[in-house]
Design a protein around this motif. Structure first.
Motif, PDB file in Angstrom:
ATOM      1  N   ALA A 160       0.835  -1.203   0.000  1.00  0.00           N
ATOM      2  CA  ALA A 160       0.000   0.000   0.000  1.00  0.00           C
ATOM      3  C   ALA A 160       0.866   1.249   0.000  1.00  0.00           C
ATOM      4  CB  ALA A 160      -0.921  -0.008   1.223  1.00  0.00           C
ATOM      5  N   GLY A 161       1.955   1.237   0.774  1.00  0.00           N
ATOM      6  CA  GLY A 161       2.864   2.378   0.804  1.00  0.00           C
ATOM      7  C   GLY A 161       3.511   2.638  -0.538  1.00  0.00           C
ATOM      8  N   GLN A 162       3.917   1.576  -1.212  1.00  0.00           N
ATOM      9  CA  GLN A 162       4.532   1.744  -2.527  1.00  0.00           C
ATOM     10  C   GLN A 162       3.543   2.295  -3.540  1.00  0.00           C
ATOM     11  OE1 GLN A 162       6.000  -2.217  -3.238  1.00  0.00           O
ATOM     12  NE2 GLN A 162       7.769  -1.963  -1.871  1.00  0.00           N
ATOM     13  N   ALA A 163       2.289   1.850  -3.445  1.00  0.00           N
ATOM     14  CA  ALA A 163       1.270   2.327  -4.379  1.00  0.00           C
ATOM     15  C   ALA A 163       1.007   3.820  -4.193  1.00  0.00           C
ATOM     16  CB  ALA A 163      -0.023   1.529  -4.200  1.00  0.00           C
ATOM     17  N   ILE A 164       0.904   4.281  -2.950  1.00  0.00           N
ATOM     18  CA  ILE A 164       0.630   5.711  -2.741  1.00  0.00           C
ATOM     19  C   ILE A 164       1.864   6.545  -3.045  1.00  0.00           C
ATOM     20  CG2 ILE A 164       1.211   6.118  -0.303  1.00  0.00           C
ATOM     21  CD1 ILE A 164      -2.111   7.018  -2.078  1.00  0.00           C
ATOM     22  N   ASP A 165       3.058   5.977  -2.873  1.00  0.00           N
ATOM     23  CA  ASP A 165       4.277   6.679  -3.286  1.00  0.00           C
ATOM     24  C   ASP A 165       4.245   6.988  -4.778  1.00  0.00           C
ATOM     25  OD1 ASP A 165       5.342   6.685  -0.747  1.00  0.00           O
ATOM     26  OD2 ASP A 165       6.879   5.161  -1.153  1.00  0.00           O
ATOM     27  N   ARG A 166       3.746   6.043  -5.558  1.00  0.00           N
ATOM     28  CA  ARG A 166       3.699   6.264  -7.016  1.00  0.00           C
ATOM     29  C   ARG A 166       2.734   7.394  -7.368  1.00  0.00           C
ATOM     30  NH1 ARG A 166       4.211   0.486  -6.851  1.00  0.00           N
ATOM     31  NH2 ARG A 166       1.955   0.187  -7.062  1.00  0.00           N
ATOM     32  N   VAL A 167       1.688   7.563  -6.575  1.00  0.00           N
ATOM     33  CA  VAL A 167       0.771   8.682  -6.814  1.00  0.00           C
ATOM     34  C   VAL A 167       1.467  10.004  -6.493  1.00  0.00           C
ATOM     35  CG1 VAL A 167      -1.436   9.723  -6.196  1.00  0.00           C
ATOM     36  CG2 VAL A 167      -1.237   7.230  -6.365  1.00  0.00           C
ATOM     37  N   HIS A 168       2.153  10.077  -5.367  1.00  0.00           N
ATOM     38  CA  HIS A 168       2.879  11.309  -5.027  1.00  0.00           C
ATOM     39  C   HIS A 168       3.931  11.632  -6.089  1.00  0.00           C
ATOM     40  CE1 HIS A 168       1.534  13.043  -1.259  1.00  0.00           C
ATOM     41  NE2 HIS A 168       1.399  11.844  -0.733  1.00  0.00           N
ATOM     42  N   ASN A 366       7.151   4.257   3.304  1.00  0.00           N
ATOM     43  CA  ASN A 366       7.092   5.259   2.230  1.00  0.00           C
ATOM     44  C   ASN A 366       8.510   5.704   1.921  1.00  0.00           C
ATOM     45  OD1 ASN A 366       4.428   5.983   4.100  1.00  0.00           O
ATOM     46  ND2 ASN A 366       4.033   5.823   1.921  1.00  0.00           N
ATOM     47  N   ARG A 367       8.835   5.720   0.647  1.00  0.00           N
ATOM     48  CA  ARG A 367      10.231   5.948   0.260  1.00  0.00           C
ATOM     49  C   ARG A 367      10.459   7.224  -0.532  1.00  0.00           C
ATOM     50  NH1 ARG A 367      12.977   1.059   0.771  1.00  0.00           N
ATOM     51  NH2 ARG A 367      11.993  -0.106   2.461  1.00  0.00           N
TER      52      ARG A 367
END
Length: 375
Positions: A160-168, A366-367
């Motif tokens: 989930a964190g990786q997915a929202i990182d891609r949105v940011h 989150n990265r």
């Protein structure tokens, strides 16, 4: 039901829920549809006026586990491994009293607990049926399980964190002067769904003075060149586990010295809080690590919320990273670290990452860079 949890894991959760209930002097735990029920059975559904209720006996209590379901909704439980979990499925039809049915299955409890989000109609229905049995909140039982994530849950939160990182990472496509917050929010919502989320649970686009309101939504305000914009976004993947990440952007060029200096304080505070995470540290100590740095820089009055919240099947759950919470952190606990500085009527900034406690520190889920992003 989607992204099924292994039956043996659900069985272990049910067993431990019964043990924790016994430890707390609760004979029976009653759960209606919601994240607690999903955690124990894998069932993802909604509560309605008709009672659906899982009866979870404490270890040693004479009642067997049972799931009371309206007959017309029973087909929706076809994929739930009730038989393998040792849960009896008991149906009722309109005209019957489901609360009396639950009473017959509960084994004469002397103390009971209901899930924290049970609808009032069901809480009162159970209270009427068990007039002499004290009620308490079931969250006190289940938080002992839910706030300690197993490796599979951490993997789901990591995804989930990786997915929202891609949105940011795509924010430059959406955020620019001349657009309204609502227009930007609509594009972000579409991107969240495109990245595999089941829904965009929240999309905060706080531009200029709206950024000083931590729970601002979106509005028709037109974003101006020079605005500082807080973007806080997230939601569940189909497996139910949530993302939640905030980044702050400067739109239309380099911000002024005040913004840069204040943001540097915020960034260091967030770094200090993450660095303080380790087994044995308390939730209050993590809050203090961020709050003391912000306060020493003269912005203590502008940090107006706790430093973080647990996350999992709910966006906000235990443990809460707040002053006064002396809970000692343990491996597997997952929560946000999100200090903010809010200049009322002018602008605000927040940095939020989800972290999980490891054996010797913390892993950020989150990265993306945490610098003030200039668009």
């Amino acid at each position: 039901m989607t992204d099924a949890v292994p039956t043996e894991l659900l069985a272990d959760r049910l067993r431990r829920a019964g043990e924790h209930a016994a430890d707390q002097g609760t004979d029976v735990l009653f759960l209606t549809p919601g994240t607690d029920l999903r955690y124990l059975t894998g069932f993802d559904g909604s509560s309605h006026e008709r009672l659906t209720c899982l009866v979870v006996p404490a270890a040693g209590h004479r009642a067997p586990p049972a799931l009371v379901v309206p007959a017309l909704e029973a087909p929706g439980f076809a994929d739930v491994p009730l038989e393998s979990l040792g849960i009896d499925l008991v149906t009722w039809t309109d005209g019957e009293d489901p609360y009396l049915l639950v009473s017959d299955l509960a084994g004469g409890p002397t103390r009971m607990a209901v899930d924290d989000d049970m609808a009032a109609r069901h809480v009162l229905g159970l209270r009427h049926t068990f007039p002499d049995v004290p009620q308490s909140l079931g969250g006190a039982v289940l938080r002992e399980l839910r706030m300690r994530k197993d490796p599979a849950e951490v993997d789901r939160l990591r995804a989930a964190g990786q997915a929202i990182d891609r949105v940011h990472a795509r924010m430059g496509e959406f955020l620019r002067p001349g657009r309204t917050e609502a227009e930007v929010g609509a594009d972000i919502t579409a991107a969240i769904l495109a990245e595999g989320h089941a829904e965009a649970a929240f999309v905060i686009v706080g531009s200029g003075p709206n950024g000083a309101s931590p729970h601002h939504d979106v509005s028709d305000r037109v974003i101006e060149s020079g605005d500082v914009v807080v973007i806080d976004i997230g939601g569940p993947l189909p497996d139910g586990y949530n993302s939640d990440c905030t980044r702050t952007y400067a739109v239309g060029g380099e911000p002024g010295a005040e913004v840069k200096e204040t943001y540097a304080v915020l960034q260091e505070a967030q770094e200090r809080a993450v660095a303080a995470v380790r087994p044995g540290a308390t939730a209050a100590e993590i809050d203090r690590a961020a709050r003391e740095h912000i306060g020493a820089a003269g912005h203590g009055a502008h940090f107006i919320h706790r430093t973080g919240h647990g996350i999992g099947l709910d966006v906000h759950e235990e443990p809460y990273i707040v002053d006064g919470n002396d809970l000692a952190l343990e491996p597997g606990m997952a929560f946000s670290i999100e200090p903010g500085i809010y200049q009322a009527g002018r602008w605000g900034a927040r940095i939020e990452d989800i972290v999980v406690v490891t054996r010797d520190g913390a892993e950020r889920l989150n990265r993306n860079p945490r610098d003030l992003v200039v668009l």
